[in-house]
Design a protein around this motif. Structure first.
Motif, PDB file in Angstrom:
ATOM      1  N   GLU A  57     -10.554 -35.151  24.314  1.00 32.48           N
ATOM      2  CA  GLU A  57     -10.854 -35.776  24.897  1.00 32.48           C
ATOM      3  C   GLU A  57     -10.423 -36.875  26.013  1.00 32.48           C
ATOM      4  O   GLU A  57     -10.875 -36.996  27.271  1.00 32.48           O
ATOM      5  CB  GLU A  57     -11.618 -36.811  24.009  1.00 32.48           C
ATOM      6  CG  GLU A  57     -12.589 -36.114  23.418  1.00 32.48           C
ATOM      7  CD  GLU A  57     -13.675 -36.464  22.458  1.00 32.48           C
ATOM      8  OE1 GLU A  57     -13.693 -38.020  22.032  1.00 32.48           O
ATOM      9  OE2 GLU A  57     -14.321 -35.995  21.670  1.00 32.48           O
ATOM     10  N   LYS A  58      -9.367 -37.491  25.558  1.00 27.61           N
ATOM     11  CA  LYS A  58      -8.583 -38.425  26.472  1.00 27.61           C
ATOM     12  C   LYS A  58      -8.500 -37.385  28.116  1.00 27.61           C
ATOM     13  O   LYS A  58      -8.223 -38.421  29.268  1.00 27.61           O
ATOM     14  CB  LYS A  58      -7.653 -38.918  26.140  1.00 27.61           C
ATOM     15  CG  LYS A  58      -7.822 -40.014  25.293  1.00 27.61           C
ATOM     16  CD  LYS A  58      -6.436 -41.026  24.583  1.00 27.61           C
ATOM     17  CE  LYS A  58      -7.221 -41.767  23.496  1.00 27.61           C
ATOM     18  NZ  LYS A  58      -5.803 -42.379  22.888  1.00 27.61           N
ATOM     19  N   ASN A  61     -11.135 -36.900  30.031  1.00 24.70           N
ATOM     20  CA  ASN A  61     -12.043 -38.088  30.959  1.00 24.70           C
ATOM     21  C   ASN A  61     -10.804 -38.480  32.122  1.00 24.70           C
ATOM     22  O   ASN A  61     -11.409 -39.052  32.991  1.00 24.70           O
ATOM     23  CB  ASN A  61     -12.222 -39.133  29.941  1.00 24.70           C
ATOM     24  CG  ASN A  61     -12.851 -39.285  28.932  1.00 24.70           C
ATOM     25  OD1 ASN A  61     -14.135 -38.549  29.418  1.00 24.70           O
ATOM     26  ND2 ASN A  61     -12.484 -40.260  27.667  1.00 24.70           N
TER      27      ASN A  61
END
Length: 63
Positions: A57-58, A61
């Protein structure tokens, strides 16, 4: 996989299981060893699954 509350409960069950089986001197039993090992592996698997999801997810993003 597991939420935070379930993970904490599993950690408590494992710690309590080690403590109680040590006090009762049944830690040498294969059944107790197997149950504690399974709980430990579930906790480790959950840790790595959650860690890899947050890492992905990082990365998503940042793009």
């Amino acid at each position: 996989m597991l939420n935070d509350r379930q993970s904490l409960i599993l950690c408590g069950v494992m710690a309590g299981g080690i403590f109680v089986s040590g006090i009762l001197d049944v830690l040498d039993s294969y059944l107790i060893k197997t149950l504690l090992t399974i709980i430990f592996l579930i906790i480790l698997t959950n840790f790595f699954v959650v860690y890899s999801k947050s890492k992905k997810e990082k990365q998503n993003n940042l793009k």
